[in-house]
Design an enzyme around this catalytic site. Structure first.
Site, PDB file in Angstrom:
ATOM      1  N   HIS A 112       0.820  -1.219   0.000  1.00  0.00           N
ATOM      2  CA  HIS A 112       0.000   0.000   0.000  1.00  0.00           C
ATOM      3  C   HIS A 112       0.853   1.268   0.000  1.00  0.00           C
ATOM      4  CE1 HIS A 112      -4.272  -1.510   0.940  1.00  0.00           C
ATOM      5  NE2 HIS A 112      -3.584  -2.480   0.390  1.00  0.00           N
ATOM      6  N   ASP A 113       2.018   1.214   0.635  1.00  0.00           N
ATOM      7  CA  ASP A 113       2.885   2.400   0.590  1.00  0.00           C
ATOM      8  C   ASP A 113       3.464   2.566  -0.819  1.00  0.00           C
ATOM      9  OD1 ASP A 113       4.274   4.649   1.546  1.00  0.00           O
ATOM     10  OD2 ASP A 113       6.090   3.454   1.824  1.00  0.00           O
ATOM     11  N   PRO A 157      -6.155  -0.102  -5.653  1.00  0.00           N
ATOM     12  CA  PRO A 157      -7.248  -0.917  -6.199  1.00  0.00           C
ATOM     13  C   PRO A 157      -8.114  -1.542  -5.106  1.00  0.00           C
ATOM     14  CG  PRO A 157      -5.128  -2.032  -6.460  1.00  0.00           C
ATOM     15  CD  PRO A 157      -4.829  -0.665  -5.949  1.00  0.00           C
ATOM     16  N   HIS A 182      -1.179 -12.678  -1.504  1.00  0.00           N
ATOM     17  CA  HIS A 182      -2.407 -13.300  -1.008  1.00  0.00           C
ATOM     18  C   HIS A 182      -2.217 -14.774  -0.659  1.00  0.00           C
ATOM     19  CE1 HIS A 182      -5.196  -9.885  -2.593  1.00  0.00           C
ATOM     20  NE2 HIS A 182      -4.301  -9.493  -1.699  1.00  0.00           N
ATOM     21  N   SER A 183      -0.962 -15.157  -0.397  1.00  0.00           N
ATOM     22  CA  SER A 183      -0.748 -16.521   0.099  1.00  0.00           C
ATOM     23  C   SER A 183      -0.675 -16.521   1.617  1.00  0.00           C
ATOM     24  CB  SER A 183       0.532 -17.124  -0.501  1.00  0.00           C
ATOM     25  OG  SER A 183       1.674 -16.516   0.064  1.00  0.00           O
ATOM     26  N   ASP A 195      -5.273 -17.984   2.088  1.00  0.00           N
ATOM     27  CA  ASP A 195      -4.872 -19.344   1.713  1.00  0.00           C
ATOM     28  C   ASP A 195      -5.206 -20.249   2.903  1.00  0.00           C
ATOM     29  OD1 ASP A 195      -3.557 -21.748   1.468  1.00  0.00           O
ATOM     30  OD2 ASP A 195      -1.564 -20.902   1.102  1.00  0.00           O
ATOM     31  N   THR A 231      -2.205 -23.129   4.047  1.00  0.00           N
ATOM     32  CA  THR A 231      -1.052 -22.689   4.849  1.00  0.00           C
ATOM     33  C   THR A 231      -1.182 -21.175   5.022  1.00  0.00           C
ATOM     34  OG1 THR A 231       0.171 -22.563   2.779  1.00  0.00           O
ATOM     35  CG2 THR A 231       0.570 -24.504   4.134  1.00  0.00           C
TER      36      THR A 231
HETATM   37  C1  HEM Z   1      -3.572  -5.675  -6.750  1.00  0.00           C
HETATM   38  C2  HEM Z   1      -4.711  -5.769  -6.203  1.00  0.00           C
HETATM   39  C3  HEM Z   1      -4.968  -6.077  -4.756  1.00  0.00           C
HETATM   40  C4  HEM Z   1      -6.147  -5.926  -4.143  1.00  0.00           C
HETATM   41  C5  HEM Z   1      -7.410  -5.402  -4.780  1.00  0.00           C
HETATM   42  C6  HEM Z   1      -5.983  -6.344  -2.780  1.00  0.00           C
HETATM   43  C7  HEM Z   1      -6.987  -6.321  -1.836  1.00  0.00           C
HETATM   44  C8  HEM Z   1      -6.885  -6.862  -0.566  1.00  0.00           C
HETATM   45  C9  HEM Z   1      -7.950  -6.913   0.401  1.00  0.00           C
HETATM   46  C10 HEM Z   1      -9.341  -6.367   0.217  1.00  0.00           C
HETATM   47  C11 HEM Z   1      -7.483  -7.540   1.497  1.00  0.00           C
HETATM   48  C12 HEM Z   1      -8.238  -7.837   2.797  1.00  0.00           C
HETATM   49  C13 HEM Z   1      -7.944  -6.751   3.800  1.00  0.00           C
HETATM   50  C14 HEM Z   1      -8.663  -6.888   5.120  1.00  0.00           C
HETATM   51  O1  HEM Z   1      -9.510  -7.745   5.289  1.00  0.00           O
HETATM   52  O2  HEM Z   1      -8.363  -6.085   6.028  1.00  0.00           O
HETATM   53  C15 HEM Z   1      -6.112  -7.880   1.230  1.00  0.00           C
HETATM   54  C16 HEM Z   1      -5.292  -8.530   2.102  1.00  0.00           C
HETATM   55  C17 HEM Z   1      -3.953  -8.690   1.897  1.00  0.00           C
HETATM   56  N1  HEM Z   1      -3.229  -8.268   0.801  1.00  0.00           N
HETATM   57 FE1  HEM Z   1      -3.969  -7.540  -0.908  1.00  0.00          FE
HETATM   58  N2  HEM Z   1      -4.693  -6.740  -2.588  1.00  0.00           N
HETATM   59  C18 HEM Z   1      -4.025  -6.602  -3.777  1.00  0.00           C
HETATM   60  C19 HEM Z   1      -2.696  -6.878  -4.009  1.00  0.00           C
HETATM   61  C20 HEM Z   1      -1.795  -7.233  -3.036  1.00  0.00           C
HETATM   62  C21 HEM Z   1      -0.373  -7.324  -3.209  1.00  0.00           C
HETATM   63  C22 HEM Z   1       0.363  -7.046  -4.527  1.00  0.00           C
HETATM   64  C23 HEM Z   1       0.142  -7.693  -2.012  1.00  0.00           C
HETATM   65  C24 HEM Z   1       1.583  -7.914  -1.635  1.00  0.00           C
HETATM   66  C25 HEM Z   1       2.565  -8.121  -2.462  1.00  0.00           C
HETATM   67  C26 HEM Z   1      -0.961  -7.872  -1.100  1.00  0.00           C
HETATM   68  C27 HEM Z   1      -0.852  -8.306   0.203  1.00  0.00           C
HETATM   69  C28 HEM Z   1      -1.915  -8.574   1.024  1.00  0.00           C
HETATM   70  C29 HEM Z   1      -1.780  -9.232   2.310  1.00  0.00           C
HETATM   71  C30 HEM Z   1      -0.501  -9.781   2.911  1.00  0.00           C
HETATM   72  C31 HEM Z   1      -3.071  -9.303   2.866  1.00  0.00           C
HETATM   73  C32 HEM Z   1      -3.459  -9.884   4.227  1.00  0.00           C
HETATM   74  C33 HEM Z   1      -3.382  -8.775   5.262  1.00  0.00           C
HETATM   75  C34 HEM Z   1      -3.709  -9.202   6.676  1.00  0.00           C
HETATM   76  O3  HEM Z   1      -3.862 -10.385   6.959  1.00  0.00           O
HETATM   77  O4  HEM Z   1      -3.802  -8.305   7.532  1.00  0.00           O
HETATM   78  N3  HEM Z   1      -2.115  -7.557  -1.741  1.00  0.00           N
HETATM   79  N4  HEM Z   1      -5.772  -7.450  -0.044  1.00  0.00           N
END
Ligand code: HEM
Length: 481
Positions: free
Chosen positions: A67-68, A162, A193-194, A235, A238
């Site tokens: 996000h940053d 996004p 998202h793993s 996921d 795991t």
């Molecule tokens: C590109 C489009 C992406 C969208 C639309 C997106 C959207 C989201 C959303 C809606 C969540 C759930 C947040 C919550 O429930 O608080 C999430 C979780 C997460 N996203 Fe993404 N994401 C994207 C890409 C990425 C990328 C590129 C990464 C890292 C390289 C990433 C890492 C994560 C991680 C690690 C979580 C889990 C966070 C947690 O457990 O607190 N995301 N994402």
């Protein structure tokens, strides 16, 4: 036609694609070797301790870094706390459920003892994410240093991130603008998202085809006691390990977020997901390379920017009439945050739970318009559910309004100037048509309507397991922080 045009376009494309790499080239492996030689040791010591205490540390930091960096570069602008008269990136809708700021602050405190005002917060974010990804079983990718911290932090930059039901072509365009290929986009999503969880608030089971049993499990869980604040693993096999499970989960339609399921259905990304799913032994190298690139996106170097003393404020914060009254978002009550922000998004938690089943607008409508959408998962009942969703909007909207009014009153009663000012600012920023959402359709999560109403609330590297087990999973609810 000018015959040079195709060549010029090609050159422009090459320059755009190279932009993040050029920024990375200004960083170096030994940047702190004489000014703060222990920097990596200090970072890894804190991260190892944090990871041991709580393995979800990796997910928090990985999302914080994305996000940053994706909002105008890896410059630590997301860490800035808003002032009473000045908003900040941290307040943006997509950032409200971002966590991990306390971990960065802890590392900064340690580094300030060792080498005051030498190591940037942007470098701390990049190094600590790398370490936490490695501890979670992911690759140990290169993170050259030398980033400097931003002098600005705009809420609008965060708002442009996004949302979870963004259409694939739009997402590809956003990544391409920032110099990332479709392959890099897919692998970043796959690694990101793993691990970690998605709150029920962000889940729309009908917005893209989904495995029926998985759908029932998710729906049963999210309709349970924690409602929209409950969270399910991205996921389920795991949940704390950075591994290539994503590809198979996507192809099996067993991912909670719409964007991930769309990756397996769009004609542009499906072949990439399938191909990467067949070469899981290459995942670490590909994800690691993409992470190095993401961590070096549009960095500030040289004499630009600053090295902050404290990561959550600029060295010379703008003085306000009441003094620099910093509102620390992390210290606000999550319920208060949900209420304060609901009018701006037109979505209350109850409306969100409706949208888990109803998917108006956003990616689905776009795909339907483009004739791309399949009706298999949503079935013929889509229209019925759309109608049902609309019928409930007025009730949801009036709940939003009540909640917002309640929060303003609470802020006033508490007598904290900063809270009151913030409530005023949030209200002032609500466009007229948003402030009276009763006449509008319930909004889907995606695009820029990404709402924050869902905000709520150790040492050994994790073991990898790429074996796909049965799809039963425990959907522990998100711990409140
Ligand atoms: C590109 C489009 C992406 C969208 C639309 C997106 C959207 C989201 C959303 C809606 C969540 C759930 C947040 C919550 O429930 O608080 C999430 C979780 C997460 N996203 Fe993404 N994401 C994207 C890409 C990425 C990328 C590129 C990464 C890292 C390289 C990433 C890492 C994560 C991680 C690690 C979580 C889990 C966070 C947690 O457990 O607190 N995301 N994402």
């Amino acid at each position: 036609m000018d015959t040079r045009l195709p060549l010029l376009l090609l050159l422009a494309g090459v320059v755009a694609a190279a932009a993040p790499l050029l920024a990375t080239a200004q960083l170096s492996a030994d940047f702190y070797s004489s000014t703060c030689p222990n920097v990596e040791k200090v970072v890894s010591t804190v991260i190892e301790r944090k990871f041991k205490e709580d393995p979800t540390t990796s997910a928090l930091l990985l999302r914080l870094l994305f996000h940053d960096c994706f909002a105008n570069g890896c410059d630590a602008s997301i860490l800035i706390d808003p002032l009473s008269n000045q908003s900040a990136e941290k307040e943006a809708g997509p950032n409200i459920s971002v966590k991990g700021y306390d971990i960065i602050d802890e590392i900064k405190t340690e580094l300030e003892k060792e080498c005051p005002q030498v190591v940037s917060c942007a470098d701390i974010v990049a190094l600590s994410t790398r370490d936490s990804v490695r501890l979670a079983g992911g690759p140990n990718y290169d993170v050259p240093t030398g980033r400097r911290d931003s002098l600005v932090s705009n809420r609008e930059e965060g708002d442009s991130l996004p949302g979870p039901d963004i259409a694939v072509p739009k997402l590809m365009a956003q990544f391409s603008e920032k110099g990332f290929s479709a392959d890099e986009m897919v692998v970043l999503l796959a690694g990101g998202h793993s691990i970690g969880k998605a709150k029920c608030f962000f889940i729309e089971v009908d917005a893209a085809p989904i495995d029926p049993t998985y759908r029932s499990n998710i729906t049963a869980f999210c309709d349970g006691k924690d409602g929209d604040k409950g969270a399910v693993p991205l996921d389920p096999i795991t949940p704390d390990v950075v591994d290539p499970n994503y590809f198979e989960l996507v192809m099996d339609k067993k991912m909670p977020l719409t964007i991930d399921r769309l990756m397996g259905m769009d004609a542009r990304t499906k072949p990439i997901v399938e191909s990467m799913g067949k070469k899981t032994d290459q995942f670490d190298a590909t994800f690691g390379k993409a992470m190095t690139k993401l961590s070096g996106m549009k960095v500030i170097t040289g004499k630009d920017g600053e090295i902050r003393k404290s990561c959550s404020e600029f060295n010379n914060p703008v003085n306000t009439d009441d003094g620099p009254s910093v509102i620390r978002i992390s210290s606000l009550n999550p319920e208060e945050m949900m209420g304060s922000f609901a009018p701006a998004t037109g979505k209350s938690p109850s409306a969100a739970s409706e949208s888990r089943k109803v998917a108006p607008g956003g990616a689905m409508e776009e795909r339907m318009a483009a004739g791309e959408a399949k009706t298999d998962a949503s079935g013929g009942a889509m229209a019925e559910r759309l109608a049902a969703g609309e019928a409930k909007t007025a009730a949801a909207a009036s709940e939003d309004e009540n909640q917002a009014a309640g929060d303003e009153a609470a802020a006033e009663e508490e007598g904290t100037k900063s809270n009151k000012k913030k409530a005023e600012r949030v209200t002032a920023e609500v466009p007229a048509d948003e402030a009276a959402p009763a006449a509008k359709k319930p909004r889907a999560m995606g695009g820029q309507s990404f709402s924050m109403a869902g905000a709520g609330a150790g040492g050994e590297p994790a073991k990898k397991s790429t074996a796909m087990k049965s799809q039963s999973f425990s959907m522990a609810s998100q711990p409140q922080q």
